[in-house]
Motif scaffolding. Sequence first.
Motif: not given
Length: 242
Positions: A54, A60, A62
């Motif tokens: 990640r 955010s 991802r």
Amino acid sequence: MKGVLSSLGIGAATVDTVLPTTLTAGESVDARVDITGGNDTQEIDGIYFALATRYKTDESTRTAKIETVRVGDSFTIEPDEERTRTVSIDVPAHTPVTMGTTSVWLDTGLDIDWAVDPDDRDALEIEPDPLRRALFDAVDSLGFVLRTAQCEATESLFSDHRFVQEFEFVPRSGPFAGDLDELEIVPLPADDGFELLLEVDRRGGLLAERFDADERNERLSLRAGTEDDLEERLRVAIERNC
């Protein structure tokens, strides 16, 4: 009815990959894949693997696939049948090291037409390759300790990769204790090693920190055969920006 349920993933074949949980970036590892048939006969078109991590963006978090591999020919698995296959999985040299908040895992799946593909996830611990091990040893010898490590999104002009792993160190002892706030290092993967991006954050006043005037950047090359003088090159680069 069994066929319909299997297509929805209910009573379908299952897969489980058995491999060492601690791996070293750049190595190959043998893994055992156990496949167990479900309640109905199913056609398996292949086995696929995805090594993933990640990374953070401004908005955010991802998921990124580091490496994907598909192996095996098509086969049929009968209800409750058990099959085992041995495969070799490559761990790319640029795989992020599981330090700080960085996590890496392996997804295994069975490719089944017109069905929910069964999958298996294994969390992995990734040890640094010899080059990054030399980097961490050199930084440690200069009195720095790791504060955090995480993967972050990057722009295409900065790297060919969608993300990079950033290591943030603070000086606890040695020649730079009291002179620096932190040292950030980003190893950019290269064909035969890494390009090291260094950001030296000097201790400055409030105004300097507000406008990032206390930060200086350097770039060093880390290739096989250049490890012996890495500590000295790091020291010189940091001193140049203090």
